[in-house]
Design a protein around this motif. Structure first.
Motif, short mmCIF file in Angstrom:
data_model
loop_
_atom_site.label_atom_id
_atom_site.label_comp_id
_atom_site.label_asym_id
_atom_site.label_seq_id
_atom_site.Cartn_x
_atom_site.Cartn_y
_atom_site.Cartn_z
N GLY A 153 0.79 -1.22 0.00
CA GLY A 153 0.00 0.00 0.00
C GLY A 153 0.82 1.27 0.00
N ASP A 154 2.12 1.17 0.29
CA ASP A 154 2.98 2.36 0.28
C ASP A 154 3.63 2.61 -1.08
OD1 ASP A 154 2.56 2.95 3.01
OD2 ASP A 154 4.03 1.43 3.59
N ALA A 177 -7.53 -0.75 -6.88
CA ALA A 177 -7.48 -1.83 -5.89
C ALA A 177 -8.71 -2.71 -6.07
CB ALA A 177 -7.44 -1.26 -4.47
N HIS A 178 -8.54 -3.99 -5.81
CA HIS A 178 -9.63 -4.99 -5.91
C HIS A 178 -10.29 -4.93 -7.28
CE1 HIS A 178 -9.17 -5.76 -1.65
NE2 HIS A 178 -9.32 -4.48 -1.40
N LEU A 179 -9.47 -4.85 -8.33
CA LEU A 179 -10.00 -4.77 -9.69
C LEU A 179 -10.88 -5.97 -10.01
CD1 LEU A 179 -6.95 -3.38 -11.65
CD2 LEU A 179 -9.30 -2.56 -11.91
N GLU A 184 -14.02 -2.81 -5.75
CA GLU A 184 -13.05 -2.10 -6.59
C GLU A 184 -13.05 -0.61 -6.26
OE1 GLU A 184 -12.57 -0.93 -11.29
OE2 GLU A 184 -13.01 -3.03 -10.80
N THR A 185 -11.83 -0.05 -6.14
CA THR A 185 -11.67 1.38 -5.87
C THR A 185 -10.64 1.97 -6.84
OG1 THR A 185 -9.91 1.02 -4.24
CG2 THR A 185 -12.18 1.10 -3.42
N PRO A 198 -1.37 5.57 2.84
CA PRO A 198 -1.31 4.26 2.19
C PRO A 198 -2.60 3.93 1.45
CG PRO A 198 -0.49 4.12 4.44
CD PRO A 198 -1.12 5.48 4.29
N CYS A 199 -2.45 3.16 0.39
CA CYS A 199 -3.59 2.63 -0.35
C CYS A 199 -3.84 1.19 0.11
CB CYS A 199 -3.30 2.65 -1.85
SG CYS A 199 -2.98 4.30 -2.52
N ALA A 200 -4.82 0.55 -0.48
CA ALA A 200 -5.05 -0.87 -0.19
C ALA A 200 -3.79 -1.65 -0.51
CB ALA A 200 -6.22 -1.39 -1.01
N ALA A 201 -3.53 -2.71 0.25
CA ALA A 201 -2.27 -3.46 0.10
C ALA A 201 -2.12 -4.03 -1.30
CB ALA A 201 -2.20 -4.56 1.14
#
Length: 407
Positions: A153-154, A177-179, A184-185, A198-201
């Protein structure tokens, strides 16, 4: 001999079983054992009598565990396309293809390109999981489009900082993320304006590259300007460097020794020209080793290996190369002999001399090894009073010789 496909590698997305085709669903239902990451295994509904086994740590044990069930109906779950930086390619190297079925799903790269309307064949994909993020710098150019596979996420914030430092702060970032799943984002912003939180891992970063005003893009197909390198004067100058690289002739997968590397310019140019190659810089001067470390990161080739030591002793135990450049130490006893012996049959050796003593050494080595001697004199126009005149640099002598192929 086993003559049937007992192992099926199933590509799966964040939409889980709902996104799988009929063949993949049938393989999963028929399997007595399914291997996969805990996240992937959780996407499947439970099935009576079926074992689910998460990947071991360290992951290198996974292949033996899978192959221990050879002949049983086994499935392996993988993200998206198992043949794109996935376990499918590793299993294909360990098994006959008639024992293996691979059923890909859309990769995260395909999904991101679809969201952005980017033709995937024009996009450069750069893995940053398990690989240095600095490699991104190798592909920066105005209008280039990159898909960066994040380590965590970094990574997006670290990538934004790298782009700003390289003069590409105007680049547009899209973090997915979570495609393909219900969660999904997407986050969008310029690199210079990126929120460092940070974003989703599990994420992927799309980069639409744009140079800041005043940033001069660097070519991978011609010698870099001398100003691209930090150095103390021990630098193969641009025009001579271009001639040297032409004789070294980088080819896919080959290894270069850069002996007496100075600031690392030859090894760096070698790797920029052919990213699948390898290069080892051998340098004994501590400050110049620091220049090499700085330059390899700045110029997008962190994989340049550095051996801090004096040749020929420092050459012992190194992998045999297909090409060798000797930029310093030609008068040191044993260097050329060791290099020639280590060079693979069909390999290329190039050495440059600027002094009378080192030039004489090259003449002697040409008599022993053969090859081609070239003398180069380069002059630059400079102001001379109210006019301009030629300032001639010291002439350089190049020896280039190909080692005969083994019979």
């Amino acid at each position: 001999m086993i003559d049937r496909a007992w192992l099926t590698v199933v590509g799966i997305g964040d939409d889980g079983r709902d996104g799988l085709g009929g063949e993949a669903v049938a393989a999963l239902e028929a399997a007595t054992l399914i291997f996969g990451g805990e996240r992937h295994l959780a996407l499947l509904p439970p099935q009576a009598g079926q074992q689910r086994r998460p990947w071991p740590r360290p992951f290198t044990q996974a292949y033996d565990q899978v192959l221990a069930h050879r002949g049983e109906p086994v499935c392996v779950l993988a993200s998206g396309d198992p043949m794109f930086y996935g376990i499918g390619s590793q299993l294909a190297e360990r098994l006959p293809l008639d024992e293996l079925r691979i059923l890909p799903a859309p990769s995260s790269m395909s999904l991101a390109a679809a969201r952005l309307g980017w033709p995937l064949q024009r996009v450069r994909i750069v893995p940053a999981h398990g690989r240095p993020l600095a490699r991104v710098a190798l592909y920066l150019a105005e209008g280039a489009r990159l898909l960066v596979l994040s380590a965590d996420g970094d990574t997006p914030a670290a990538l934004a900082r790298l782009l700003v430092a390289q003069g590409y702060g105007a680049s547009q970032l899209h973090v997915f993320a979570h495609l393909g799943g219900a969660d999904e984002t997407r986050r969008d912003a310029r690199a210079a304006d990126w929120d460092p939180r940070p974003c989703a891992a599990l994420n992927l970063v799309a980069v639409d590259c744009h140079a800041d005003p005043g940033t001069r893009p660097l070519s991978r197909r011609s010698a870099l300007p001398d100003t691209a390198f930090a150095h103390d004067g021990q630098l193969t100058k641009r025009d001579v460097r271009a001639l040297t690289l032409a004789r070294l002739a980088p080819r896919p997968g080959e290894l270069l020794w850069d002996v007496g590397a100075g600031c690392g310019s030859i090894g760096i140019e070698w790797l920029r020209a052919e990213a699948s190659g390898r290069a080892i810089a051998i340098e004994s001067h501590a400050e110049r080793c620091g220049f090499i470390e700085h330059n390899r990161e700045r110029l997008g080739v962190p994989g340049l290996e550095l051996v801090a030591g004096r040749a020929p002793q420092a050459l012992a135990g190194l992998d045999a190369p297909e090409a060798i450049f000797i930029g310093g130490g030609l008068t040191v006893e044993g260097i050329v002999e060791h290099c020639w012996q280590a060079l693979k049959p069909g390999g290329r050796l190039v050495a440059n001399a600027v002094t009378l003593q080192t030039e004489a050494a090259l003449v002697g080595w040409r008599e022993r090894l053969g090859g081609e001697l070239t003398r180069v004199s380069v002059a630059q126009a400079e102001p001379l009073g109210r006019f301009d005149g030629w300032r001639t640099a010291r002439p350089i002598t190049l020896l280039s010789v190909d080692k005969p192929l083994a019979r």
